[in-house]
Design a protein around this motif. Structure first.
Motif, short mmCIF file in Angstrom:
data_model
loop_
_atom_site.label_atom_id
_atom_site.label_comp_id
_atom_site.label_asym_id
_atom_site.label_seq_id
_atom_site.Cartn_x
_atom_site.Cartn_y
_atom_site.Cartn_z
N PHE A 607 15.80 4.76 -10.78
CA PHE A 607 16.09 6.08 -10.23
C PHE A 607 15.26 6.33 -8.98
O PHE A 607 14.28 5.62 -8.71
N ILE A 608 15.68 7.32 -8.21
CA ILE A 608 14.89 7.76 -7.07
C ILE A 608 14.35 9.15 -7.34
O ILE A 608 14.86 9.88 -8.20
N PHE A 609 13.30 9.52 -6.61
CA PHE A 609 12.73 10.86 -6.73
C PHE A 609 12.25 11.30 -5.36
O PHE A 609 12.06 10.48 -4.44
N SER A 610 12.07 12.59 -5.22
CA SER A 610 11.62 13.16 -3.95
C SER A 610 10.14 12.82 -3.74
O SER A 610 9.31 13.04 -4.63
N THR A 611 9.83 12.27 -2.59
CA THR A 611 8.43 11.94 -2.28
C THR A 611 7.60 13.21 -2.26
O THR A 611 7.93 14.17 -1.54
N PRO A 612 6.55 13.28 -3.05
CA PRO A 612 5.72 14.51 -3.12
C PRO A 612 5.19 14.90 -1.75
O PRO A 612 4.81 14.05 -0.94
#
Length: 722
Positions: A607-612
């Motif tokens: 999965f991908i996630f938003s870079t903090p």
């Protein structure tokens, strides 16, 4: 740079005949000067080296990288030998000394001799010569160093040239020397001692720089545009390289000559080359390896390479030409034809056990191979050469590999070289054949191995990062390819190796990439053994996320690091081509008592996630960071996902109570897993435009048009073609 010196009695005989021959030769020049010569210069500064050999002389082209030779001229218009040759970059002619007729000559692109008028030639033969800044320099041991300015020929091809004596002191036993194209200094190696010398072309004399570690008759010497010095030894044809590219090597006597390629033996020879040319041209006919450069892969590291176009190769497909080795994440299959098909590991590689390796040979020849048993990043250790000049028959060959007892388990590298030559090492050039570098997995006794999608292939996982909106829906915002290898004992997964690379990044947002091993907890992972590598380099963190109870591995928090100033995106715009830049390896080990029975099937849950700390979308009222995830269809997000604020917005139709996640009402997903090396759409090309059958596939819940992803079902000009 001849392969011999005349004995004293021959030199005396030459001296007695000199006046008569000189008169005949000079008469010929005066007559010839009235003729119209069809001598034309070379069109460019060529990359190949030239070797003049024999009497009458023949001219060969030499590929310094592989040692291959090709005859270019069987005759030059004279019945004699030519020596002391050098390539003149000012007018693009080759100049040399006719040792039979005692004349200075020049040759053009067709290698036909033009005699030149020279006053003051001494009564001895020259075997050593080279050119720098339009001046021909000649050398004879115990006779001196001389020079001839070639400038008068710019105005009059029949101009009279004058030879000048620089010094009559010449003590070094040379058969060739060459000018460094960067610092303009003249270098040569003493045949008897292996001493490297720098010669003063102003007042004469030489400076000893150190010993290169080899001796022999070095009949030909060449430089390349980077400042590497190449010397060819006549008796065995070995071409050695001396690193004079780095001034510190010259100053600190770090001048060891390394075997660079295996050329043919020769005699009565001399060499010339345009020193400012690279030694590999655009139309490369050379096959390189693709292991990490610690194994000596790149040309700069004297990596293995073979001349292609012969009948010697591994597998069913002949190798394609490359300008250099391909370091991970690149490999030969990713930048050219799928020709790395010659080697297969039939049985598991286990310490102390025999294993079977299948090798497909195009014809009978010799195979040598190396395995990095201790995983220290080289093939130099004792016992790591596992096959040495093993004779192969045409077709499939089954080889028995004896695996040592005391070796490290896990993933390592191997190198296989096939040729008609024997005695080649894991580095250096060979005239024919192919090199294949392969990863392999060393397992413990009693372990079973399974691969996904197979031992050498990759799956493709592609994301649209505009969730919960479809936006341009080009499905290329982040594209990753990877494969998984699991080791099992007694039916339980004991370790997993995930190897992959970033194939494309077409996003304006910043995204991280992670893989969840659903069914395992963080505490099931053995942190003392688990590790992560980026581009072959061991990372301080093994990627295991400490903030989650699940076993989640963060490959990178910001995959956009690959973006450069050259291209707006990475490998999504056809007009902006870039090479692969980022690869990763995860070596995951579980504790001995871990229960892996509930571990989800490979390829797990990417999965991908938003870079903090970075902006991620107008439709989201806060900047979510790690709380925003995008998964493949019907894969639930992790415990870090913000269920409360992120579900139920945009066009996403997720319904956790029904097990429905990350799909629109029309079943369009935001992520895809395809079990091959799928080609993604170009930037801002809708997935349905590039693959028209995908809409029917999604709307039917995967029941129709199941082969939608095949390239034959795509609109070719809408795909990104590397």
């Amino acid at each position: 740079m001849a392969s011999f010196l005349y004995p004293l009695e021959v030199e005396i005989y030459i001296s007695e005949k000199y006046v008569m021959n000189k008169f005949i030769a000079l008469s010929f020049i005066l007559l010839a000067s009235t003729k119209s010569f069809s001598i034309i210069p070379f069109e460019t500064c060529p990359s190949e080296a030239y070797l003049f050999q024999g009497n009458p002389v023949q001219v060969y082209g030499v590929n310094l990288v592989t040692g291959e030779t090709t005859i270019l001229a069987e005759e030059t218009g004279i019945n004699g030998n030519i020596n002391s040759v050098g390539f003149n970059e000012k007018d693009r002619y080759i100049y040399g000394y006719d040792t039979t007729n005692f004349q200075i000559v020049r040759l053009g692109k067709h290698f036909q001799v033009e005699n030149l008028n020279v006053t003051g030639l001494p009564n001895h033969i020259f075997f050593v010569g080279d050119i720098y800044e339009h001046v021909l320099y000649l050398y004879y041991q115990n006779k001196g160093l001389f020079k001839i300015s070639l400038y008068p020929l710019d105005f009059d091809p029949s101009a009279n040239l004058i030879i000048e004596t620089i010094t009559t002191t010449a003590t070094v036993a040379l058969t060739d020397f060459a000018f460094h194209p960067i610092n303009g200094k003249l270098y040569g190696v003493d045949n008897n001692t292996g001493g490297l010398y720098e010669f003063d072309t102003q007042i004469g004399g030489e400076k000893y720089l150190g010993n290169v570690g080899i001796t022999g008759t070095f009949g030909a010497g060449y430089f390349d545009s980077n400042g590497y010095y190449y010397i060819s030894r006549n008796d065995d044809g070995y071409i050695f390289r001396i690193n004079l590219a780095d001034p510190s090597n010259i100053n600190h006597q770090s001048i060891k000559a390394d075997v660079f390629s295996y050329g043919p033996s020769s005699s009565q020879n001399d060499g010339a080359r345009c020193a400012n040319a690279p030694i590999i041209n655009q139309d490369s006919t050379i096959d390189f390896g693709d292991a990490p450069n610690s194994y000596s892969t790149l040309l700069e590291s004297n990596g293995p390479r073979h001349g292609i176009g012969s009948e010697f190769y591994l597998g069913l497909l002949p190798p394609d030409g490359e300008k250099d080795g391909s370091l991970p994440p690149l490999n030969d299959n990713k930048v050219g034809e799928l020709d790395e098909d010659g080697v297969g590991f039939v049985t598991a590689i286990e310490p102390g056990m025999n294993s079977i390796i299948s090798v497909q040979a195009s014809r009978s020849g010799y195979l040598s191979a190396w395995i990095d048993w201790n995983k220290d990043g080289d093939f130099k250790d004792s016992g790591e050469k596992v096959f040495s000049d093993t004779y192969l028959l045409s077709g499939n060959n089954s080889l028995l590999l004896a695996v040592p007892y005391n070796i490290a388990t896990g993933s390592t590298w191997s190198r296989f070289r096939f040729s008609d030559q024997t005695g080649i090492d894991f580095f250096g050039g060979a005239q024919k054949g192919e090199v294949e570098d392969h990863t392999l997995l060393i397992t413990n006794d009693g372990f079973a191995i399974r691969h996904y999608p197979n031992e050498s292939g990759y799956i493709t996982v592609a994301f649209e990062d505009n969730w919960p909106y479809t936006a341009d829906y080009d499905m290329n915002d982040l594209v990753v390819r990877y494969r998984v290898t699991e080791s099992l004992k007694d039916g339980k997964v004991k370790s997993s190796i995930i190897q992959g690379y970033l194939a494309a990044y077409g996003a304006s947002y910043r995204n991280g990439f992670a893989i969840r091993l659903a069914g395992l907890n963080r505490t099931d992972i053995d942190n003392s053994l688990t590790l992560m590598k980026h581009n072959g380099i061991l990372q301080e963190s093994n990627g295991l996320e400490t903030l989650s109870d699940e076993a989640i591995f963060i490959v990178s928090e910001d995959m956009s690091d690959v973006l450069s100033e050259n291209c707006e995106y990475f490998r999504t715009q056809q007009s902006c081509q870039e090479t692969l830049k980022f690869s990763f390896e995860l070596h995951i080990f579980t504790h001995e008592d871990a229960d892996t029975s509930q571990l989800m099937s490979m390829p797990y849950n990417p999965f991908i996630f938003s870079t903090p700390g970075h902006y991620h979308g107008d439709g989201i009222i806060f900047q979510p960071g790690r709380k925003l995830e995008v998964h493949v269809a019907d894969q639930a997000p992790t415990e870090k996902f913000d269920y409360l604020n992120l579900f139920g917005i945009g066009v996403d139709s997720s319904n956790p109570s029904e097990g429905r996640y990350f799909k629109t009402a029309e079943n369009l997903p935001w992520a895809l897993i395809i079990n091959n090396e799928w080609k993604w759409p170009q930037e801002r090309v809708d997935l349905v435009t590039a693959y028209p059958n995908f809409a029917a596939y999604a709307e039917s819940g995967g029941q129709k048009k199941q082969n939608w992803y095949l390239e034959s079902n795509a609109v070719a000009n809408q795909l990104y073609q590397p």
